[in-house]
Design a protein around this motif. Structure first.
Motif, mmCIF file in Angstrom:
data_model
loop_
_atom_site.group_PDB
_atom_site.id
_atom_site.type_symbol
_atom_site.label_atom_id
_atom_site.label_comp_id
_atom_site.label_asym_id
_atom_site.label_seq_id
_atom_site.Cartn_x
_atom_site.Cartn_y
_atom_site.Cartn_z
ATOM 1 N N SER A 19 0.859 -1.175 0.000
ATOM 2 C CA SER A 19 0.000 0.000 0.000
ATOM 3 C C SER A 19 0.896 1.226 0.000
ATOM 4 N N ARG A 21 1.417 5.160 0.399
ATOM 5 C CA ARG A 21 0.747 6.267 1.093
ATOM 6 C C ARG A 21 1.514 7.586 0.956
ATOM 7 N N GLY A 193 -10.684 1.960 2.094
ATOM 8 C CA GLY A 193 -12.030 1.826 2.644
ATOM 9 C C GLY A 193 -12.530 3.157 3.179
HETATM 10 C C1 FMN Z 1 -10.539 -3.125 1.193
HETATM 11 C C2 FMN Z 1 -9.327 -2.384 1.723
HETATM 12 C C3 FMN Z 1 -9.488 -1.159 2.351
HETATM 13 C C4 FMN Z 1 -8.374 -0.456 2.821
HETATM 14 N N1 FMN Z 1 -8.551 0.791 3.368
HETATM 15 C C5 FMN Z 1 -7.471 1.521 3.701
HETATM 16 C C6 FMN Z 1 -7.624 2.867 4.127
HETATM 17 O O1 FMN Z 1 -8.733 3.410 4.189
HETATM 18 N N2 FMN Z 1 -6.516 3.580 4.450
HETATM 19 C C7 FMN Z 1 -5.251 3.008 4.369
HETATM 20 O O2 FMN Z 1 -4.276 3.715 4.665
HETATM 21 N N3 FMN Z 1 -5.080 1.729 3.974
HETATM 22 C C8 FMN Z 1 -6.152 0.992 3.630
HETATM 23 N N4 FMN Z 1 -5.992 -0.299 3.159
HETATM 24 C C9 FMN Z 1 -4.640 -0.882 3.058
HETATM 25 C C10 FMN Z 1 -4.387 -1.935 4.136
HETATM 26 O O3 FMN Z 1 -4.142 -1.309 5.371
HETATM 27 C C11 FMN Z 1 -3.194 -2.780 3.669
HETATM 28 O O4 FMN Z 1 -3.551 -3.488 2.515
HETATM 29 C C12 FMN Z 1 -2.721 -3.782 4.740
HETATM 30 O O5 FMN Z 1 -2.276 -3.114 5.892
HETATM 31 C C13 FMN Z 1 -1.591 -4.661 4.194
HETATM 32 O O6 FMN Z 1 -0.505 -3.855 3.764
HETATM 33 P P1 FMN Z 1 0.037 -3.890 2.270
HETATM 34 O O7 FMN Z 1 -1.107 -3.533 1.362
HETATM 35 O O8 FMN Z 1 1.136 -2.856 2.215
HETATM 36 O O9 FMN Z 1 0.542 -5.278 1.996
HETATM 37 C C14 FMN Z 1 -7.085 -1.014 2.691
HETATM 38 C C15 FMN Z 1 -6.931 -2.268 2.084
HETATM 39 C C16 FMN Z 1 -8.028 -2.939 1.583
HETATM 40 C C17 FMN Z 1 -7.824 -4.252 0.860
#
Ligand code: FMN
Length: 248
Positions: A19, A21, A193
């Motif tokens: 993810s 950011r 989300g």
């Molecule tokens: C359906 C969904 C909603 C998410 N919503 C947010 C969010 O609102 N804000 C955020 O910073 N990360 C959000 N994430 C990222 C997750 O926190 C992240 O996928 C998880 O911590 C695993 O980390 P990675 O994606 O770096 O592997 C979301 C991920 C998914 C799949």
């Protein structure tokens, strides 16, 4: 592990997608966005119904939606500070601070999953150098969700609700396909989300068919070299997800 080239590439993409950011200022071309969507459309879905639609915003439209969402986030912050009387007044005046999303984004986490959620939150703030007790810094970081973390493009994912959990499942498979396609091209994504909290600004900007409900958003752009992008919350072992066979 097999040395088949596809297997190696897929394993690497699955493991290295993170993810993102924080994004650089570099724009994402319309051709690039089209190519990612063209990959993702091959995702499987229930009876091939493909029960989702995507709204894509960049440039001035993205900024317009961002400003409106931030205004709602700031109004909601004030509301929280106003305690019960403030909340009551907001309810009676139908304040824009109140969530108008199609799905509830706030829920009680089951006790079993709470440790993972907390570890991810604390890990993220630690990566950013934000102390647990620094409420103001945590709040500023939370606000970044509605700035799409500085991404030049934001996607909003809508689903038809009539298929129940299965349209949401299909949208999830679509999203992961899209995120992997973006990763393969050097782009960064963050599923959000949080962007399901307020639907009004998105519906004002796009001609969304009424039957389609806002599920979530996705920030898309070129990752910056900010340290937050290196944060990897890890995963549980396979053994932890496997359900044991009943004995005796
Ligand atoms: C359906 C969904 C909603 C998410 N919503 C947010 C969010 O609102 N804000 C955020 O910073 N990360 C959000 N994430 C990222 C997750 O926190 C992240 O996928 C998880 O911590 C695993 O980390 P990675 O994606 O770096 O592997 C979301 C991920 C998914 C799949």
């Amino acid at each position: 592990m097999s040395d088949n080239a596809d297997t190696g590439t897929l394993a690497r993409l699955l493991r290295t997608r993170r993810s993102i950011r924080d994004f650089s200022d570099r724009e994402v071309s319309a051709e690039m966005i089209a190519a990612i969507l063209d990959d993702a459309r091959w995702a499987p879905s229930w009876s091939n119904t493909q029960p989702y639609k995507i709204a894509v915003a960049s440039g001035g439209l993205k900024d317009q939606i961002k400003e409106q969402l931030l205004a709602r986030f700031d109004a909601a912050t004030k509301l929280q500070a106003g305690g019960l009387p403030g909340k009551l007044a907001a309810f009676l005046t139908r304040s824009k601070a109140l969530p108008d999303g199609d799905f509830d984004t706030r829920f009680e986490y089951p006790e079993e999953l709470t440790p993972r959620r907390r570890a991810t939150g604390f890990g993220l703030y630690a990566a950013l150098g934000i102390a647990r007790e620094d409420g103001a810094a945590r709040h500023s970081q939370m606000r970044r969700n509605w700035e799409f973390f500085g991404a030049p493009v934001v996607l909003f994912v809508f689903v038809r609700q009539e298929l129940g959990a299965y349209s949401v499942l299909d949208a999830g498979i679509f999203l992961q396909s899209l995120m992997l396609s973006a990763t393969a091209r050097g782009l960064g994504t963050c599923a959000e989300g949080a962007l399901g909290t307020w639907a009004g600004p998105v519906r004002e900007a796009f001609d969304v068919p009424p039957a389609y409900k806002l599920l979530c958003g996705l920030a898309l752009g070129w990752p910056s070299d900010h340290v937050v992008n290196a944060f990897n919350p890890g995963r549980a072992d396979v053994a932890e997800m496997l359900i044991p066979i009943k004995r005796g």
